[in-house]
Design a protein around this motif. Structure first.
Motif, PDB file in Angstrom:
ATOM      1  N   GLU A  40       0.847  -1.181   0.000  1.00 32.47           N
ATOM      2  CA  GLU A  40       0.000   0.000   0.000  1.00 32.47           C
ATOM      3  C   GLU A  40       0.884   1.233   0.000  1.00 32.47           C
ATOM      4  O   GLU A  40       2.037   1.189   0.433  1.00 32.47           O
ATOM      5  CB  GLU A  40      -0.893   0.012   1.236  1.00 32.47           C
ATOM      6  CG  GLU A  40      -1.988  -1.015   1.192  1.00 32.47           C
ATOM      7  CD  GLU A  40      -2.953  -0.823   2.339  1.00 32.47           C
ATOM      8  OE1 GLU A  40      -3.392   0.311   2.584  1.00 32.47           O
ATOM      9  OE2 GLU A  40      -3.230  -1.820   2.994  1.00 32.47           O
ATOM     10  N   TYR A  41       0.340   2.327  -0.466  1.00 31.45           N
ATOM     11  CA  TYR A  41       1.071   3.578  -0.515  1.00 31.45           C
ATOM     12  C   TYR A  41       1.516   3.975   0.887  1.00 31.45           C
ATOM     13  O   TYR A  41       0.727   3.940   1.839  1.00 31.45           O
ATOM     14  CB  TYR A  41       0.182   4.658  -1.135  1.00 31.45           C
ATOM     15  CG  TYR A  41       0.880   5.984  -1.316  1.00 31.45           C
ATOM     16  CD1 TYR A  41       1.919   6.113  -2.234  1.00 31.45           C
ATOM     17  CD2 TYR A  41       0.519   7.085  -0.567  1.00 31.45           C
ATOM     18  CE1 TYR A  41       2.558   7.317  -2.409  1.00 31.45           C
ATOM     19  CE2 TYR A  41       1.155   8.292  -0.733  1.00 31.45           C
ATOM     20  CZ  TYR A  41       2.176   8.402  -1.654  1.00 31.45           C
ATOM     21  OH  TYR A  41       2.815   9.595  -1.818  1.00 31.45           O
ATOM     22  N   LEU A  42       2.774   4.297   1.057  1.00 29.05           N
ATOM     23  CA  LEU A  42       3.401   4.715   2.316  1.00 29.05           C
ATOM     24  C   LEU A  42       3.416   3.606   3.372  1.00 29.05           C
ATOM     25  O   LEU A  42       3.472   3.884   4.566  1.00 29.05           O
ATOM     26  CB  LEU A  42       2.719   5.969   2.891  1.00 29.05           C
ATOM     27  CG  LEU A  42       2.815   7.215   2.020  1.00 29.05           C
ATOM     28  CD1 LEU A  42       2.032   8.355   2.652  1.00 29.05           C
ATOM     29  CD2 LEU A  42       4.250   7.628   1.797  1.00 29.05           C
ATOM     30  N   SER A  43       3.352   2.366   2.939  1.00 31.07           N
ATOM     31  CA  SER A  43       3.417   1.247   3.874  1.00 31.07           C
ATOM     32  C   SER A  43       4.670   0.428   3.575  1.00 31.07           C
ATOM     33  O   SER A  43       4.990   0.168   2.423  1.00 31.07           O
ATOM     34  CB  SER A  43       2.177   0.363   3.734  1.00 31.07           C
ATOM     35  OG  SER A  43       2.317  -0.784   4.542  1.00 31.07           O
ATOM     36  N   GLY A  44       5.370   0.025   4.636  1.00 30.05           N
ATOM     37  CA  GLY A  44       6.582  -0.761   4.460  1.00 30.05           C
ATOM     38  C   GLY A  44       6.320  -2.243   4.333  1.00 30.05           C
ATOM     39  O   GLY A  44       7.096  -2.987   3.762  1.00 30.05           O
ATOM     40  N   GLU A  45       5.201  -2.713   4.872  1.00 29.02           N
ATOM     41  CA  GLU A  45       4.859  -4.133   4.846  1.00 29.02           C
ATOM     42  C   GLU A  45       4.058  -4.484   3.603  1.00 29.02           C
ATOM     43  O   GLU A  45       3.149  -3.754   3.219  1.00 29.02           O
ATOM     44  CB  GLU A  45       4.026  -4.496   6.083  1.00 29.02           C
ATOM     45  CG  GLU A  45       4.784  -4.386   7.388  1.00 29.02           C
ATOM     46  CD  GLU A  45       5.869  -5.432   7.516  1.00 29.02           C
ATOM     47  OE1 GLU A  45       5.636  -6.588   7.125  1.00 29.02           O
ATOM     48  OE2 GLU A  45       6.948  -5.080   7.995  1.00 29.02           O
ATOM     49  N   ALA A  46       4.401  -5.587   3.001  1.00 28.52           N
ATOM     50  CA  ALA A  46       3.619  -6.082   1.863  1.00 28.52           C
ATOM     51  C   ALA A  46       2.353  -6.745   2.392  1.00 28.52           C
ATOM     52  O   ALA A  46       2.410  -7.521   3.346  1.00 28.52           O
ATOM     53  CB  ALA A  46       4.434  -7.081   1.065  1.00 28.52           C
ATOM     54  N   PHE A  47       1.209  -6.426   1.800  1.00 25.57           N
ATOM     55  CA  PHE A  47      -0.030  -7.053   2.264  1.00 25.57           C
ATOM     56  C   PHE A  47      -0.417  -8.237   1.393  1.00 25.57           C
ATOM     57  O   PHE A  47      -1.286  -9.010   1.761  1.00 25.57           O
ATOM     58  CB  PHE A  47      -1.181  -6.039   2.355  1.00 25.57           C
ATOM     59  CG  PHE A  47      -1.738  -5.595   1.043  1.00 25.57           C
ATOM     60  CD1 PHE A  47      -2.762  -6.292   0.430  1.00 25.57           C
ATOM     61  CD2 PHE A  47      -1.252  -4.460   0.421  1.00 25.57           C
ATOM     62  CE1 PHE A  47      -3.283  -5.874  -0.768  1.00 25.57           C
ATOM     63  CE2 PHE A  47      -1.769  -4.033  -0.773  1.00 25.57           C
ATOM     64  CZ  PHE A  47      -2.784  -4.740  -1.375  1.00 25.57           C
ATOM     65  N   GLU A  48       0.254  -8.420   0.261  1.00 26.94           N
ATOM     66  CA  GLU A  48      -0.015  -9.553  -0.610  1.00 26.94           C
ATOM     67  C   GLU A  48       1.231  -9.845  -1.426  1.00 26.94           C
ATOM     68  O   GLU A  48       2.011  -8.948  -1.741  1.00 26.94           O
ATOM     69  CB  GLU A  48      -1.178  -9.225  -1.548  1.00 26.94           C
ATOM     70  CG  GLU A  48      -1.658 -10.390  -2.384  1.00 26.94           C
ATOM     71  CD  GLU A  48      -2.378 -11.437  -1.564  1.00 26.94           C
ATOM     72  OE1 GLU A  48      -2.022 -12.611  -1.739  1.00 26.94           O
ATOM     73  OE2 GLU A  48      -3.236 -11.098  -0.754  1.00 26.94           O
ATOM     74  N   ILE A  49       1.421 -11.103  -1.764  1.00 25.71           N
ATOM     75  CA  ILE A  49       2.520 -11.500  -2.642  1.00 25.71           C
ATOM     76  C   ILE A  49       1.901 -12.216  -3.834  1.00 25.71           C
ATOM     77  O   ILE A  49       1.146 -13.172  -3.668  1.00 25.71           O
ATOM     78  CB  ILE A  49       3.532 -12.403  -1.910  1.00 25.71           C
ATOM     79  CG1 ILE A  49       4.187 -11.616  -0.786  1.00 25.71           C
ATOM     80  CG2 ILE A  49       4.562 -12.938  -2.886  1.00 25.71           C
ATOM     81  CD1 ILE A  49       5.188 -12.383   0.021  1.00 25.71           C
TER      82      ILE A  49
END
Length: 127
Positions: A40-49
């Motif tokens: 997500e924009y401005l997020s360091g963690e990936a929410f999906e691969i």
């Protein structure tokens, strides 16, 4: 990474195109899947691969009586049939070959094959 290893099984059938292979003493296929993280924009963690392209490296050991013409072309399809399941390695190219000659043993050629993609499917009306 997944690995499919076949050593001297009478239940497994190997094909290049429509031609069945004989004289195969060892078959190892390693597949690797490229994956891409979705953030997500401005997020360091990936929410999906998301999985991308699957490529495979195959090591095929054959006796010296093997017909080499069938792997001479680029872009051939190599299939491993295990009962109802068919593993199809498409877009195959031979990238290496070595010959093993040992005293008292059969002459064995080992081919390294790179496949662009791999499909796993179930045969209908098998058996």
């Amino acid at each position: 990474m997944n690995e499919l290893r076949i050593t001297r099984s009478r239940d497994i059938e190997l094909y290049i195109g429509e031609e069945q292979l004989f004289g195969v003493t060892d078959f190892v296929a390693k597949t690797a899947c490229e994956s891409y993280p979705i953030r997500e924009y401005l997020s360091g963690e990936a929410f999906e691969i998301v999985n991308g392209r699957i490529s495979a490296e195959i090591r095929l050991s054959v006796l010296s009586l093997f017909r080499y013409e069938i792997i001479g072309e680029n872009g051939f399809t190599l299939s491993a049939v295990d009962g109802e399941i068919v593993y199809s390695y498409e877009g195959c190219t031979v990238t290496g070959q070595e010959r093993s000659i040992k005293e008292g043993k059969n002459v064995v050629d080992v081919f390294t094959i790179t496949a662009k993609s791999m499909r796993r499917q179930v045969r209908e009306n098998a058996g």
